[in-house]
Enzyme design. Structure first.
Site, mmCIF file in Angstrom:
data_model
loop_
_atom_site.group_PDB
_atom_site.id
_atom_site.type_symbol
_atom_site.label_atom_id
_atom_site.label_comp_id
_atom_site.label_asym_id
_atom_site.label_seq_id
_atom_site.Cartn_x
_atom_site.Cartn_y
_atom_site.Cartn_z
ATOM 1 N N GLY A 46 0.821 -1.199 0.000
ATOM 2 C CA GLY A 46 0.000 0.000 0.000
ATOM 3 C C GLY A 46 0.853 1.246 0.000
ATOM 4 O O GLY A 46 2.082 1.194 -0.056
ATOM 5 N N GLY A 94 0.979 5.544 1.484
ATOM 6 C CA GLY A 94 0.453 6.596 2.341
ATOM 7 C C GLY A 94 1.215 7.877 2.137
ATOM 8 O O GLY A 94 2.069 7.983 1.249
ATOM 9 N N MET A 122 3.519 9.231 3.883
ATOM 10 C CA MET A 122 4.931 9.200 4.206
ATOM 11 C C MET A 122 5.740 8.292 3.298
ATOM 12 O O MET A 122 6.945 8.402 3.233
ATOM 13 C CB MET A 122 5.127 8.760 5.660
ATOM 14 C CG MET A 122 4.650 9.773 6.669
ATOM 15 S SD MET A 122 5.039 9.229 8.323
ATOM 16 C CE MET A 122 6.809 9.100 8.209
ATOM 17 N N ASP A 152 -3.755 9.323 15.773
ATOM 18 C CA ASP A 152 -4.312 9.078 14.434
ATOM 19 C C ASP A 152 -5.046 7.743 14.397
ATOM 20 O O ASP A 152 -4.999 7.029 13.405
ATOM 21 C CB ASP A 152 -3.208 9.102 13.378
ATOM 22 C CG ASP A 152 -3.774 9.312 11.964
ATOM 23 O OD1 ASP A 152 -4.827 9.968 11.834
ATOM 24 O OD2 ASP A 152 -3.169 8.810 11.010
#
Length: 493
Positions: free
Chosen positions: A92, A94, A96, A210
């Site tokens: 995946g 993200g 960062m 988060d």
């Protein structure tokens, strides 16, 4: 609109966070190889246009420096080696960086490789390593383990990466998409396990900040793990290209205090608020503040009390409804004191000391049983005028002292509870102030009509106080109050 004590500071924080959200979205699009039209900065928010143009220019400059003018291939690391790990597949992406599946002999790990342009931010690498080091100290069954962080240098590039436990399963977001609503029993399990993980995180002096459905994974064996520890605190750093923003995390799962006084003094109870939001969304199928626009979400988060979860999903128990409501308190002092307490309450359920106290408070506050009748009212009730008229006749006799007990029988699903709900609603609309006991008994070999009365009395008075309370109400008929409260409805019937 919420007017903060330090209005100027709060408005600047809000505007900075909005700019960060827009820039973060553009960064992800650029990482996928898309081009951003500079005119989007004006269309997105004219007041922030200058700041957005500067941020977009910086993004494009860093991306060109990183990729030589082209976006990296999604499979560019497959087959390569990072230290002792051989990369197998991309899991995946993200804000960062990308996450990759890798192996070292017979063991598999997940590796998050940082986007190189982040390293150009002053102090970013030092903070990344510091947070990763904190993560390596936390070992708990409900937290995805952080093993280490490392850097590899070559003539062409530098790779900084985080090595984490690889967990096969699905995120809560995926689970919710599959089920629409997650059954309460599973919600209780998820909530308890997440709370245990948060307790371990908080014990290490870390606030996750988060927690959201995307950051919790559930295995096929229902093992629940909190993810992105040691990374979630850095999400803000990855997105911030201005110097005004202070918000860390996802706006839809934030706590009100994260937007007050510059987000200072935010403690572990912000994670409990996020847990409440997650449980609300899982159990109802909807977010308590359903809005897409940043400003609308922020306004509703700070100003509005969300609908009770059981008003959205009438099948939820009073216990679970009250627990979620407490987690979503605007004031941190009104929430549970710690994640450990939440885990204990969910473990003990209706037998917990907290619920014993809260159940008594609810009955005292409302003078009504805990089990309210809540039926979704998407459509009106039709064809039940005769039944409503008969109920009204019974009610009228009761108001003049002729006490009545009503038993409604019928097959499951034909609308018995809906009929009662409609009748009670009509009486309230007409201004009647009254209390009533309501109970039901599911069909089965041991089911009797008296079971509904037992349920009604127990919901009103509670298990422990039932016999004592009825003895006080019925002092002249002690035979109606035997040692066990269960036979009582049989006598009354």
């Amino acid at each position: 609109m919420f007017i903060p004590e330090e209005a100027g500071e709060e408005v600047e924080i809000e505007r900075g966070a909005e700019a960060e959200r827009l820039i973060a979205g553009w960064r992800e699009r650029i990482g996928r190889g898309e081009r951003i039209d500079p005119a989007e900065t004006e269309r997105a928010d004219p007041e922030l246009a200058a700041r957005l143009r500067e941020g977009l220019a910086t993004l494009e400059r860093l991306e060109r420096a990183f990729a030589g003018g082209t976006a990296p291939s999604p499979d560019s690391l497959v087959g390569s080696v990072l230290g002792p790990y051989r990369v197998l597949a991309r899991l995946g992406s993200g804000g960062m960086g990308d996450v990759w599946l890798a192996e070292d002999g017979d063991s598999r790990v997940a590796i998050k490789v940082l986007r190189p342009h982040l390293l150009e931010r002053p102090g970013f690498l030092a903070r990344f390593r510091r947070e990763a080091e904190v993560g390596t100290r936390i070992r708990h069954a409900n937290v995805v383990a952080t093993y280490c962080c490392d850097s590899l240098l070559s003539r062409e590039s530098r790779s900084d990466f985080l090595v984490m436990e690889y967990v096969e399963g699905q995120t809560l977001r995926s689970l919710l998409a599959e089920l629409d609503r997650v059954p309460e029993e599973l919600c209780r399990h998820i909530g308890r396990e997440v709370a245990r993980g948060l307790a371990a995180i908080h014990a290490a002096g870390v606030v996750h900040r988060d927690l959201k459905p995307e950051n919790v994974i559930v295995t096929k064996d229902h093992v629940v793990k909190v993810m992105d520890l040691g990374v979630a605190l850095l999400v803000d750093e990855a997105a911030r290209l201005s110097q005004t923003g202070v918000f860390v995390g996802s706006i839809h799962y934030a706590a009100p205090e994260q937007f007050r006084r510059g987000g200072r003094n935010v403690d572990a109870r912000a994670d409990l608020h996020a847990l409440g939001l997650v449980l609300y969304e899982l159990s109802t199928g909807t977010h308590p503040y359903p809005a897409e626009d940043f400003h609308d979400v922020l306004r509703r988060l700070i100003e509005e009390q969300p609908r009770r979860a059981a008003e959205v999903n009438p099948q939820l128990s009073p216990f679970f409804e009250e627990l979620v409501h407490k987690l979503l308190a605007k004031d941190p002092d009104d929430r549970f004191a710690s994640a450990a307490e939440v885990a204990q309450v969910l473990e003990e359920g209706e037998k917990s000391a907290w619920w014993s106290r809260r159940a008594l408070e609810v009955r005292a506050e409302t003078s009504r049983p805990l089990r309210r009748i809540r039926i979704p009212r998407e459509t009106a009730l039709y064809g039940r005028n005769t039944e409503l008229a008969r109920l009204r006749a019974v009610f009228d006799r009761a108001t003049v002292g002729d006490g009545q007990v009503v038993l409604i029988e019928g097959e499951a699903g034909i609308g018995k509870s809906r009929l009662i709900d409609e009748f009670v609603g009509l009486l309230h609309q007409q201004g009647h102030d009254f209390n009533f006991l309501f109970g039901g008994n599911a069909p089965g070999g041991a089911a009797t009509a008296s079971g509904a009365f037992t349920t009604a009395y127990r919901e009103q008075f509670g298990d422990e106080g039932l016999a004592t309370t009825l003895a006080a109400y019925l002092p002249q008929t002690p035979i109606l109050v035997p040692g066990r409260a269960g036979p009582l409805p049989c006598r009354l019937s």
